[in-house]
Motif scaffolding. Sequence first.
Motif, PDB file in Angstrom:
ATOM      1  N   VAL A  31      48.383  82.189  44.308  1.00 50.76           N
ATOM      2  CA  VAL A  31      49.080  83.353  43.778  1.00 50.76           C
ATOM      3  C   VAL A  31      50.387  82.900  43.137  1.00 50.76           C
ATOM      4  CG1 VAL A  31      48.046  85.098  45.282  1.00 50.76           C
ATOM      5  CG2 VAL A  31      50.066  83.881  46.053  1.00 50.76           C
ATOM      6  N   LEU A  32      50.646  83.436  41.969  1.00 50.64           N
ATOM      7  CA  LEU A  32      51.859  83.118  41.240  1.00 50.64           C
ATOM      8  C   LEU A  32      52.982  84.004  41.761  1.00 50.64           C
ATOM      9  CD1 LEU A  32      52.961  81.437  38.865  1.00 50.64           C
ATOM     10  CD2 LEU A  32      52.299  83.321  37.367  1.00 50.64           C
ATOM     11  N   LEU A  33      54.045  83.387  42.254  1.00 49.64           N
ATOM     12  CA  LEU A  33      55.173  84.124  42.821  1.00 49.64           C
ATOM     13  C   LEU A  33      56.314  84.295  41.823  1.00 49.64           C
ATOM     14  CD1 LEU A  33      55.148  82.359  46.305  1.00 49.64           C
ATOM     15  CD2 LEU A  33      54.091  84.552  45.685  1.00 49.64           C
ATOM     16  N   SER A  34      56.485  83.304  40.955  1.00 45.16           N
ATOM     17  CA  SER A  34      57.476  83.423  39.883  1.00 45.16           C
ATOM     18  C   SER A  34      57.167  82.391  38.809  1.00 45.16           C
ATOM     19  CB  SER A  34      58.907  83.235  40.403  1.00 45.16           C
ATOM     20  OG  SER A  34      59.138  81.894  40.760  1.00 45.16           O
ATOM     21  N   THR A  35      57.633  82.686  37.615  1.00 44.92           N
ATOM     22  CA  THR A  35      57.464  81.747  36.503  1.00 44.92           C
ATOM     23  C   THR A  35      58.644  81.881  35.553  1.00 44.92           C
ATOM     24  OG1 THR A  35      55.976  80.999  34.745  1.00 44.92           O
ATOM     25  CG2 THR A  35      56.001  83.348  35.180  1.00 44.92           C
ATOM     26  N   THR A  36      59.128  80.751  35.095  1.00 43.66           N
ATOM     27  CA  THR A  36      60.251  80.710  34.165  1.00 43.66           C
ATOM     28  C   THR A  36      59.905  79.764  33.026  1.00 43.66           C
ATOM     29  OG1 THR A  36      61.796  81.015  35.997  1.00 43.66           O
ATOM     30  CG2 THR A  36      62.708  80.173  33.918  1.00 43.66           C
TER      31      THR A  36
ATOM     32  N   ILE B 191      59.597  68.077  23.088  1.00 41.18           N
ATOM     33  CA  ILE B 191      59.276  69.101  24.082  1.00 41.18           C
ATOM     34  C   ILE B 191      59.502  70.474  23.461  1.00 41.18           C
ATOM     35  CG2 ILE B 191      59.949  70.117  26.298  1.00 41.18           C
ATOM     36  CD1 ILE B 191      60.569  67.250  27.237  1.00 41.18           C
ATOM     37  N   SER B 192      58.458  71.282  23.472  1.00 47.36           N
ATOM     38  CA  SER B 192      58.541  72.635  22.935  1.00 47.36           C
ATOM     39  C   SER B 192      59.009  73.618  23.999  1.00 47.36           C
ATOM     40  CB  SER B 192      57.181  73.068  22.392  1.00 47.36           C
ATOM     41  OG  SER B 192      57.241  74.385  21.938  1.00 47.36           O
ATOM     42  N   ALA B 193      58.542  73.426  25.233  1.00 46.29           N
ATOM     43  CA  ALA B 193      58.930  74.325  26.320  1.00 46.29           C
ATOM     44  C   ALA B 193      58.660  73.658  27.649  1.00 46.29           C
ATOM     45  CB  ALA B 193      58.153  75.640  26.238  1.00 46.29           C
ATOM     46  N   ASP B 194      59.388  74.094  28.656  1.00 47.64           N
ATOM     47  CA  ASP B 194      59.039  73.695  30.015  1.00 47.64           C
ATOM     48  C   ASP B 194      58.909  74.962  30.849  1.00 47.64           C
ATOM     49  OD1 ASP B 194      61.814  73.966  31.465  1.00 47.64           O
ATOM     50  OD2 ASP B 194      62.209  72.706  29.716  1.00 47.64           O
ATOM     51  N   ILE B 195      57.935  74.933  31.737  1.00 50.77           N
ATOM     52  CA  ILE B 195      57.592  76.093  32.549  1.00 50.77           C
ATOM     53  C   ILE B 195      57.654  75.683  34.008  1.00 50.77           C
ATOM     54  CG2 ILE B 195      55.815  77.831  33.043  1.00 50.77           C
ATOM     55  CD1 ILE B 195      54.576  77.043  30.266  1.00 50.77           C
ATOM     56  N   THR B 196      58.370  76.448  34.804  1.00 58.40           N
ATOM     57  CA  THR B 196      58.433  76.218  36.242  1.00 58.40           C
ATOM     58  C   THR B 196      57.803  77.412  36.939  1.00 58.40           C
ATOM     59  OG1 THR B 196      60.465  74.946  36.008  1.00 58.40           O
ATOM     60  CG2 THR B 196      59.960  75.801  38.210  1.00 58.40           C
ATOM     61  N   CYS B 197      56.823  77.140  37.767  1.00 56.68           N
ATOM     62  CA  CYS B 197      56.141  78.199  38.510  1.00 56.68           C
ATOM     63  C   CYS B 197      56.258  77.940  39.999  1.00 56.68           C
ATOM     64  CB  CYS B 197      54.660  78.259  38.152  1.00 56.68           C
ATOM     65  SG  CYS B 197      54.348  78.700  36.446  1.00 56.68           S
ATOM     66  N   VAL B 198      56.409  79.007  40.750  1.00 54.85           N
ATOM     67  CA  VAL B 198      56.350  78.942  42.206  1.00 54.85           C
ATOM     68  C   VAL B 198      55.065  79.648  42.607  1.00 54.85           C
ATOM     69  CG1 VAL B 198      57.458  79.586  44.377  1.00 54.85           C
ATOM     70  CG2 VAL B 198      58.860  78.918  42.399  1.00 54.85           C
TER      71      VAL B 198
END
Length: 140
Positions: free
Chosen positions: A55-60, A100-107
């Motif tokens: 389950v995805l809790l957060s994404t930035t 680098i076009s983007a970086d994504i951090t997910c919890v």
Amino acid sequence: MTFRVPLQVRSYELDALGHVNHAVYHQYGEVARVAGFQAAGCDWDGLVAQKLSPVLLSTTVNFRRELRANEHVEASCEAKFGSGKSFHLDTVITKADGTISADITCVLGIMDLDARKLVADPLGTLRAVGFDAEILAPGA
């Protein structure tokens, strides 16, 4: 070595300015996460059969450089496990020239679908259903 999946920007993913719409970056991250889990020997359907689900809790998303139609990129996926109920899956979207076009951090967490609660040990739970941590989290 970090897990990577190749992607190509499609014209319908563009916004009115002619670059990739912000929401599409989240989709690219999801493609990398699903492919990464499969490469590590643990796919979503197999987890659900065990009454478990990520389950995805957060994404930035941090946007760095625009992407345009037909560009070829790579989306990486790297997991970072600690001692709690959640863990990180980080994605970097890299253009063909290395920019680098983007970086994504997910919890994320692993939910017990019967109890509707996060499991206490996500890495141990994943390993029990065939997850090879060395693919996405070397040294874990």
